[in-house]
Enzyme design. Structure first.
Site, short mmCIF file in Angstrom:
data_model
loop_
_atom_site.label_atom_id
_atom_site.label_comp_id
_atom_site.label_asym_id
_atom_site.label_seq_id
_atom_site.Cartn_x
_atom_site.Cartn_y
_atom_site.Cartn_z
N LYS A 1 0.85 -1.20 0.00
CA LYS A 1 0.00 0.00 0.00
C LYS A 1 0.88 1.25 0.00
O LYS A 1 0.65 2.19 -0.76
CB LYS A 1 -0.92 0.01 1.23
CG LYS A 1 -2.14 -0.88 1.07
CD LYS A 1 -2.91 -1.08 2.36
CE LYS A 1 -3.97 -2.15 2.17
NZ LYS A 1 -4.60 -2.60 3.39
N GLN B 1 -5.03 -1.06 9.40
CA GLN B 1 -5.00 -2.43 8.88
C GLN B 1 -5.65 -3.41 9.86
O GLN B 1 -5.36 -3.40 11.06
CB GLN B 1 -3.54 -2.84 8.59
CG GLN B 1 -3.38 -4.19 7.93
CD GLN B 1 -3.92 -4.26 6.51
OE1 GLN B 1 -3.96 -3.26 5.78
NE2 GLN B 1 -4.38 -5.43 6.10
N ASP C 1 -11.33 3.13 3.68
CA ASP C 1 -11.68 1.71 3.70
C ASP C 1 -13.20 1.51 3.60
O ASP C 1 -13.67 0.40 3.36
CB ASP C 1 -11.23 1.09 5.03
CG ASP C 1 -10.04 0.16 4.87
OD1 ASP C 1 -9.89 -0.42 3.78
OD2 ASP C 1 -9.28 0.02 5.84
N1 GUN Z 1 -7.40 -6.60 6.10
C1 GUN Z 1 -7.74 -7.37 5.04
N2 GUN Z 1 -8.32 -6.62 4.08
C2 GUN Z 1 -8.34 -5.34 4.53
C3 GUN Z 1 -8.80 -4.12 3.98
O1 GUN Z 1 -9.33 -4.05 2.86
N3 GUN Z 1 -8.63 -3.02 4.77
C4 GUN Z 1 -8.06 -3.09 6.00
N4 GUN Z 1 -7.95 -1.97 6.70
N5 GUN Z 1 -7.63 -4.22 6.54
C5 GUN Z 1 -7.76 -5.34 5.80
#
Ligand code: GUN
Length: 299
Positions: free
Chosen positions: A55, A99, A122
């Site tokens: 990311k 996350q 998100d």
């Molecule tokens: N963990 C697995 N997929 C995601 C996601 O799309 N966003 C976040 N913040 N954590 C995750």
């Protein structure tokens, strides 16, 4: 030809990132503002570390500012809430991503709801969830958004089509259902307590698999000419080697489906591309500007 059935998520994600970069440059030249994305990681979960690294790398590649907070696993909940609060107040930060999963001693819902809805790239804040289900403009979770962009490239309108989603998670299954409804599909979600999953899947014109069970969906579950979107990313051992597989048995499904996403190289790359897209859109909204159109990407 089997190759023609494969939806190339890697290529589409690269197109989205390139579009984001162009649109971000236009925005910067008009406003002198560089979009900023903050990513918060608590602990050392290996999969989360890989996601976060990718990311940050891609955030920098499209020319956004990247803000990183890597915190030890024992971080108290209140410290994390304080960091989110300071990111909420920081004008250089337009998007905030915490996350998941968070360690057990932290209440994820409390943390996610602390993020300002307009910075919630998100799309997990209750406000964005509610807006999405009400058909209002919202920040939409990145993985289902990526799936819907793939599907929109095939059919803009799903009137009369049956969509089946395998899995009811807040991250993928539920928001995917809302997006498919918005496209006029008739939507069914199946999950671990559903009876006759196989028979329900066999009726689908569009099948989205998001359960996290390696190769659970077999070729015999898939109707001829179905569009198969495989969200799973599972590591399995084959002949002492690790292999990535989806939630769908790809080789079996390839014979039946009209189009199918591979693993890797399907839905996976779309998630981060959509995170960047959400950050760009959030930056526009926060500065009183209309969200840019994706235009030719959806043709
Ligand atoms: N963990 C697995 N997929 C995601 C996601 O799309 N966003 C976040 N913040 N954590 C995750």
């Amino acid at each position: 030809m089997k190759n023609e059935k494969i939806i190339d998520g890697k290529k589409l994600a690269a197109e989205i990132r390139s579009k984001v970069r162009t649109l971000s440059d236009v925005f910067k030249s008009k406003t002198n503002i560089t979009p900023g994305l903050a990513v918060v990681l608590v602990g050392e979960n290996p999969a989360s570390k890989v996601y976060v690294k990718n990311k940050i790398k891609q955030t920098e590649e499209v020319g956004f500012n990247s803000f990183e907070h890597k915190l030890p696993i024992e971080t108290p909940e209140q410290d994390l809430l304080n960091i989110v609060d300071s990111l909420n107040k920081n004008k250089d930060v337009n998007g905030i991503l915490v996350q998941l999963p968070l360690p057990d001693h932290i209440n994820s819902d409390k943390v996610l709801d602390k993020i300002l809805p307009e910075k919630d790239v998100d799309g997990f804040h209750a406000m964005n969830v509610g807006k999405l289900w009400s058909g209002l403009d919202a920040l939409v979770p990145c993985t289902p958004l990526g799936c819907s962009i793939m599907i929109k490239k095939i059919f803009d309108d799903l009137s009369g089509k049956k969509a089946v989603i395998v899995g009811r998670s807040n991250i993928v299954g539920k928001p995917m259902a809302a997006l498919l409804l918005k496209m006029n599909a008739t939507v069914t979600i199946v999950h671990s307590r559903t009876k006759n999953i196989e028979d329900i899947c066999k009726d689908a014109d569009i099948l989205v698999a998001a359960v996290g069970v390696p190769e659970m969906v077999k070729g015999s579950w898939i109707k001829e000419d179905c569009i198969v979107i495989d969200v799973g990313i599972n590591r399995i051992e084959v002949n002492n080697k690790t292999k990535l597989v989806g939630d769908v048995d790809f080789n079996q499904a390839l014979d039946k489906a009209s189009l199918i996403t591979p693993v890797p190289g399907g839905v996976g790359p779309m998630t981060i591309a959509c995170l960047l897209l959400n950050t760009l859109n959030a930056t526009h909204s926060q500065n009183g500007m209309k969200q840019p159109e994706l235009g030719s990407l959806l043709e």
